[in-house]
Write an enzyme that holds these catalytic residues in place. Structure first.
Site, mmCIF file in Angstrom:
data_model
loop_
_atom_site.group_PDB
_atom_site.id
_atom_site.type_symbol
_atom_site.label_atom_id
_atom_site.label_comp_id
_atom_site.label_asym_id
_atom_site.label_seq_id
_atom_site.Cartn_x
_atom_site.Cartn_y
_atom_site.Cartn_z
ATOM 1 N N LYS A 46 14.249 41.982 38.098
ATOM 2 C CA LYS A 46 14.178 41.270 39.148
ATOM 3 C C LYS A 46 14.967 41.826 40.441
ATOM 4 C CE LYS A 46 18.479 38.570 39.159
ATOM 5 N NZ LYS A 46 19.421 37.322 39.050
ATOM 6 N N ASP A 53 23.573 28.649 38.635
ATOM 7 C CA ASP A 53 24.051 27.698 40.076
ATOM 8 C C ASP A 53 22.784 26.925 40.536
ATOM 9 O OD1 ASP A 53 25.018 27.010 42.180
ATOM 10 O OD2 ASP A 53 25.604 28.935 43.024
ATOM 11 N N ALA A 90 19.658 27.349 39.561
ATOM 12 C CA ALA A 90 18.723 27.523 38.491
ATOM 13 C C ALA A 90 17.510 28.260 39.091
ATOM 14 C CB ALA A 90 18.559 26.245 37.962
#
Length: 317
Positions: free
Chosen positions: A198, A228, A230
């Protein structure tokens, strides 16, 4: 004060971040929580009063620096100062969640290194030792010149998934930085690993590029240290299903779960999100998809071992 542990020089105090976990830890150790009060002046300044003698005692303070992080950090620093001035023998900070850890290096010009700043603050206040759980980056241990015991959440999460007896599993790291953590869980569950490639164009925003590894037809278990907003974990889960994963579980040690996190998890392909109670979850965040495991037995055992000058390394397994 009742002390089933048998050593009146061991005292455990709780501040406001996670009093339920502190109660659990005190029960595991076999002591009652120490008496202290945390109040506010009318302008919001924190006032702490320790309501029993701690002279010559080994004191353990339970405090995660979770939201509101600045309030909880200041509570902790003021408590350490109060303990130092009350002549405690040692001051041991038990910080299940170490806040400000995500800024652990200068990734861009003119950025702070807040993980180091917090370490400096704790040392300057007068702490002798920190016991913490799953630091965002293991090298943060090197930011301290005092003793630090770095406990791991993987054994707790691993035991849960072992009991579920899932078949044909693959452990997935949501980014390259979490591969070591994923490898530890994979070794424990005797499973292969996969990695989500990513990029993060800006903080709290992630884009999936590729999936490295075989996930088609398998039960995927995503593992991270912190969830955090998500965004990363739900994006990863959806990408895994789109690429042929049979079902997706997710787990993390620290459920920060801020902003749109709960809504994202509810609407994602994640079947279960397994977390620990290193951060206290308010009732509105306790949804059916979230399974909460306790770290109290691990931390309680660590406190006993530190106090009795025994090895803590066995707890890593």
């Amino acid at each position: 004060m009742a002390n089933r542990y048998g050593d009146s020089n061991l005292k455990i105090f709780s501040l406001n971040s996670n009093s339920a976990l502190a109660e659990e830890i005190a029960q595991v150790v076999g002591v009652d929580l120490g008496k202290c009060s945390v109040q506010r002046f009318s302008d919001g300044e924190i006032q702490i009063n320790i309501e029993e003698s701690i002279r010559g005692c080994d004191v353990y303070i339970i405090q995660s620096t979770s939201a509101p992080v600045n309030e909880h950090l200041m509570e902790l620093l003021i408590m350490v100062d109060a303990l130092k001035r009350a002549s405690s023998k040692t001051i041991n900070i038990v910080m299940p969640y170490y806040g400000y850890a995500r800024q652990d290096r200068k990734a861009r010009a003119r950025e702070p290194i807040t993980a180091k700043l917090v370490a400096n603050l704790l040392e300057t206040a007068g702490a002798d030792r920190v016991i913490t759980l799953d630091l965002h980056a293991p090298q943060i241990q090197g930011f301290f010149d005092i003793l630090i015991d770095h406990l791991m959440g993987v054994p707790i999460l691993g035991d849960y998934f072992e009991e579920k007896k899932l078949s044909d599993i693959v452990i997935v790291s949501p980014d390259h930085g979490g591969v070591t953590r994923a490898r530890k869980l994979a070794d424990r569950l005797k499973a292969p690993i996969a990695i989500i490639d990513k990029r993060r164009p800006r903080p709290n925003v992630a884009e999936v590029m590729n999936i490295v590894g075989h996930i088609e037809g398998k039960t995927a278990i995503l593992i991270d240290d912190i969830i955090d907003t998500a965004g990363t974990i739900t994006l990863a889960a959806n990408a895994l299903v789109e690429n042929g994963a049979k079902e997706v579980y997710a787990c993390c040690t620290h459920p920060v779960l801020s902003g749109p996190a709960i809504e994202r998890i509810e609407n994602s392909k994640i079947k279960e999100l397994v977390v620990t109670n290193s951060i206290s979850l308010p009732e509105e965040k306790k949804i059916d998809k979230i399974i909460e495991l306790s770290v109290a037995p691990l931390i309680g055992e660590a406190i006993i071992r530190v106090h009795e000058e025994q090895s803590v390394s066995m707890l890593f397994d």
